[in-house]
Design an enzyme around this catalytic site. Sequence first.
Site, PDB file in Angstrom:
ATOM      1  N   GLY A 501       0.841  -1.190   0.000  1.00  0.00           N
ATOM      2  CA  GLY A 501       0.000   0.000   0.000  1.00  0.00           C
ATOM      3  C   GLY A 501       0.872   1.234   0.000  1.00  0.00           C
ATOM      4  O   GLY A 501       2.077   1.171   0.237  1.00  0.00           O
ATOM      5  N   ALA A 504       0.358   9.150   1.557  1.00  0.00           N
ATOM      6  CA  ALA A 504       1.062  10.393   1.303  1.00  0.00           C
ATOM      7  C   ALA A 504       2.431  10.395   1.979  1.00  0.00           C
ATOM      8  O   ALA A 504       3.379  10.977   1.488  1.00  0.00           O
ATOM      9  CB  ALA A 504       0.240  11.557   1.807  1.00  0.00           C
ATOM     10  N   VAL A 508       4.182   0.900   2.087  1.00  0.00           N
ATOM     11  CA  VAL A 508       4.252  -0.310   2.893  1.00  0.00           C
ATOM     12  C   VAL A 508       4.624  -1.503   2.020  1.00  0.00           C
ATOM     13  O   VAL A 508       4.073  -1.674   0.931  1.00  0.00           O
ATOM     14  CB  VAL A 508       2.909  -0.593   3.593  1.00  0.00           C
ATOM     15  CG1 VAL A 508       3.041  -1.764   4.540  1.00  0.00           C
ATOM     16  CG2 VAL A 508       2.431   0.639   4.341  1.00  0.00           C
ATOM     17  N   LYS A 524       6.893  -0.413   6.846  1.00  0.00           N
ATOM     18  CA  LYS A 524       6.407   0.892   6.395  1.00  0.00           C
ATOM     19  C   LYS A 524       7.596   1.820   6.260  1.00  0.00           C
ATOM     20  O   LYS A 524       8.275   2.121   7.238  1.00  0.00           O
ATOM     21  CB  LYS A 524       5.417   1.409   7.429  1.00  0.00           C
ATOM     22  CG  LYS A 524       4.934   2.789   7.158  1.00  0.00           C
ATOM     23  CD  LYS A 524       3.860   3.165   8.148  1.00  0.00           C
ATOM     24  CE  LYS A 524       2.633   3.599   7.414  1.00  0.00           C
ATOM     25  NZ  LYS A 524       1.432   3.047   7.742  1.00  0.00           N
ATOM     26  N   ASP A 618      -7.232   9.502  10.371  1.00  0.00           N
ATOM     27  CA  ASP A 618      -7.438   8.981   9.018  1.00  0.00           C
ATOM     28  C   ASP A 618      -8.087   7.600   9.054  1.00  0.00           C
ATOM     29  O   ASP A 618      -7.597   6.650   8.460  1.00  0.00           O
ATOM     30  CB  ASP A 618      -6.100   8.951   8.271  1.00  0.00           C
ATOM     31  CG  ASP A 618      -6.299   8.887   6.750  1.00  0.00           C
ATOM     32  OD1 ASP A 618      -7.461   9.020   6.290  1.00  0.00           O
ATOM     33  OD2 ASP A 618      -5.307   8.689   6.030  1.00  0.00           O
TER      34      ASP A 618
END
Length: 786
Positions: A501, A504, A508, A524, A618
């Site tokens: 993934g 911004a 990952v 990450k 988020d």
Amino acid sequence: MAFEIPYSLCFLFVLLQLPFSTIAQSYNNISFGSYLTAQEDNLSWASPSGEFAFGFQKVGNAGFLLAIWFDKIPERTIVWSANRNNPVQQGSRVEFSAEGKLTLTDIGTGKPTNIADGQSTYTGVAYAAMLDTGNFVLATRNSTYLWQSFDHPTDTILPTQTLNLNSSLFAQLTATNYSEGRFKFTLEYGGSLTLYTVNYPLKSPNFLYWSIETGSGFQVIFNQSGSIYLIAQNGSTLHVVLEDPVSTQDVYQRATLDYDGVLRHYIHEKSTDSWSTFTFIPPNICTAIVEYTGGGACGFNSLCTHDEDAAHTSCSCPLGYIPIDQDDERNGCTQNFFPQSCDKASSETEHFEFQELQFTDWPGGDYEHFQPFNKEQCKQSCLADCFCAIAIFNEGSADCWKKRIPLSNGKINDDVKGLALVKIRKDTSTSAKEKGSLVRLIIGAVIILVLNNLVVSIITYLVTSHAQVNPLNPVVRVMNLKCFTFMELKEATNGFEEELGRGAFATVFKGVLASDNGKFIAVKRLNAVVKENDLEFKAEVSAIGRTNHRNLVQLLGFCNEGQHQLLVYEYMSNGSLATFLFGESRPNWNTRKKIALGTARGLLYLHEECSSQIIHCDIKPQNILLDNSFTARIADFGVSKLLKSDQTRTTTRIRGTKGYVAPEWFKSLPVTVKVDVYSYGMVLLEIVCCRKNYEPEAPAEDQMILADWAYDCYKQKKLHLLWQNVGDDQEMDGIEKLEKYLMIAFWCIQEDPSVRPTIKKVTQMLEGTVEISVPPNLSSLYVQYK
Ligand SMILES: *[C@@H]1O[C@H](CO)[C@@H](O)[C@H](O)[C@H]1NC(C)=O
Ligand SMILES: *[C@@H]1O[C@H](CO)[C@@H](O)[C@H](O)[C@H]1NC(C)=O
Ligand SMILES: *[C@@H]1O[C@H](CO)[C@@H](O)[C@H](O)[C@H]1NC(C)=O
Ligand SMILES: *[C@@H]1O[C@H](CO)[C@@H](O)[C@H](O)[C@H]1NC(C)=O
Ligand SMILES: *[C@@H]1O[C@H](CO)[C@@H](O)[C@H](O)[C@H]1NC(C)=O
Ligand SMILES: *[C@@H]1O[C@H](CO)[C@@H](O)[C@H](O)[C@H]1NC(C)=O
Ligand SMILES: *[C@@H]1O[C@H](CO)[C@@H](O)[C@H](O)[C@H]1NC(C)=O
């Protein structure tokens, strides 16, 4: 054929063979003299359908097990093994000898051992076969089984298998160590069916934590359709232990006594690639085990938590304590500080403080009791007492119990009334143990100096002074976070090959830790906008590392080398909620309900239960990941704090994602935890309705914005319209339940943050413990999507 048989006789021979050959054709007989060698070539003896195989499986670095496993699924689940306590080395072999014996020869000792143990004579063995039921048999010509693996279960039983009087299942020791562990499931002589902890490493029973008491239990049967029940000798059913699942078509099943002491009935749809728990006993192992002697469900000083939804138990150490054995979380915890001195002269009371743990208790082991005492008195009493490791305080009854090390049967559970006051040394950044060794080192240096070995003493001095200016990274030691090198992570991710993934601020990647039994991880990699200050980075990482909740993705470690700043997380095998919800097949309602509640609980922890409040900012389906039991695990929390402060909270740069961000972001209002509640409400709508909150391609214009459409349907009492979208789901408990979930969502997405409920209230509404009142009117959200 080498010799001739008259035709008619041949015909007769075929006829005679007929009843047997029809059975026998379904077997892949193993011919006499066949053998398999323990190596990584995966050669095995498979059952005719290929669903089970018999052969060697490599288990970590320990060696090989001679085992039976599910062979058609990615996770080659072992259901039986011949040598669980003694893995053999590469090159060992199993042989079905010409005399019909099944022997395992360890290359180390060279001595063959009989697997079909207890069989005095092998006369009559005509063939060996791996059957499609998962049973490996040595059989006579007329298919009477002289020996079968089903009669010698390890930790698992399979459909069509029975458990006889006096036989037991033993849990394996840990997730990766297959040897006999701490729990057993037995049909006792006398007829009772029981779950016991054992006096590990002995096999003798210690504490009975679940049972069906009968005087006449005779066999436990796991029947074809998936029921597990206890019968009497005359065949009558005495008790259904675990109910059968809905359909047995296209599912694999097994019942396994897991290493955590829970007997789980697992099912695995052939089309999916993981097992899920169907039912389990006991209902809550953390509260079921209260031993007088022994470590309980999790070992001494440890805390047991049970998650009913996920059928998952976990063990953790209180702050200030660390696991004794990283590889065996049920082996208990030890203090990561020097205990309080009892020397009166060096009174250390000012060096200790308390960590307060709600809903936590270590039953038993009290040595002193005061009543009435208030909390402050309870603390003072424990503080002044060098024997006192924790105190349990009960506000309601004004009781104070003092307890000493080791603490037993620790658990965290909603029904625990007490507040645990855990006494820990204040200064955890340079633990006393280390100070002690430092002192020894300096003394050593002095002695060497006295001995006139100047060179050595200078070196020692340098070492000690170096240790003083640069103490071991406190983050690493206290939180059990691993500090990775960049090279390690580069290797683990195969040069950052597989991207999972991208956001911004970070990307990952999937990785695998060769050093940790091939455990999968998610790495990450933060972009170059993270805190430049090393200390700040570490402080934030340690804050993330301190969070520990079953609905959060756990941080395992980090790397901080110059511009390389990476975080290492657990890998979540079932991907994100987004792919789950908006993918091809519609997930079932029960799973979705569980995910909704799990997400709320994870947020509740971040908002109210962890040491410093974390606003996620988020929340969206892409940041809610699913583990192998489809438990919701919130990802990406706390990362905002790693970013440079000017990047996070400016009105021009909104954090969060369109469709999920709360209106206050647009209005320069203060950002509070209620922004997460708002986003949660949006996600809840999506979970309930199984569609995205904004669909430009929706069949009708008024359906484009999910919140508006759902609210209209709700207002105009036309829920059946939404129901059509989701209502074909058999398990949906009806339109009223749909309404309840929608109402909760509408409360969450109120424009005024102060009107939105706290996430705690949301959790209670989901759980049904508080009333859900009619939500205030919702203003149209159209503006947001323009
Ligand atoms: C054996 O199986 C493992 C796991 O499925 C696989 O990674 C490996 O490549 C296989 N080895 C061979 C020689 O086929
Ligand atoms: C499993 O644990 C036992 C007991 O601690 C140990 O002796 C054995 O070596 C371990 N086996 C494996 C496969 O790690
Ligand atoms: C397996 O062995 C049995 C008993 O000897 C025999 O009747 C049968 O034909 C064999 N089946 C196969 C497939 O070889
Ligand atoms: C099968 O063979 C075994 C011994 O080989 C014998 O004891 C048993 O009675 C036989 N069973 C049948 C059903 O023929
Ligand atoms: C079970 O164990 C008891 C006591 O050890 C023994 O007396 C009994 O015969 C055993 N029963 C069976 C069916 O093996
Ligand atoms: C299995 O057991 C359950 C409960 O006793 C029963 O309802 C079901 O019919 C059984 N299935 C088979 C195939 O015997
Ligand atoms: C079977 O045995 C159980 C327990 O011994 C008894 O309660 C039951 O009445 C028996 N049933 C029959 C049909 O004999």
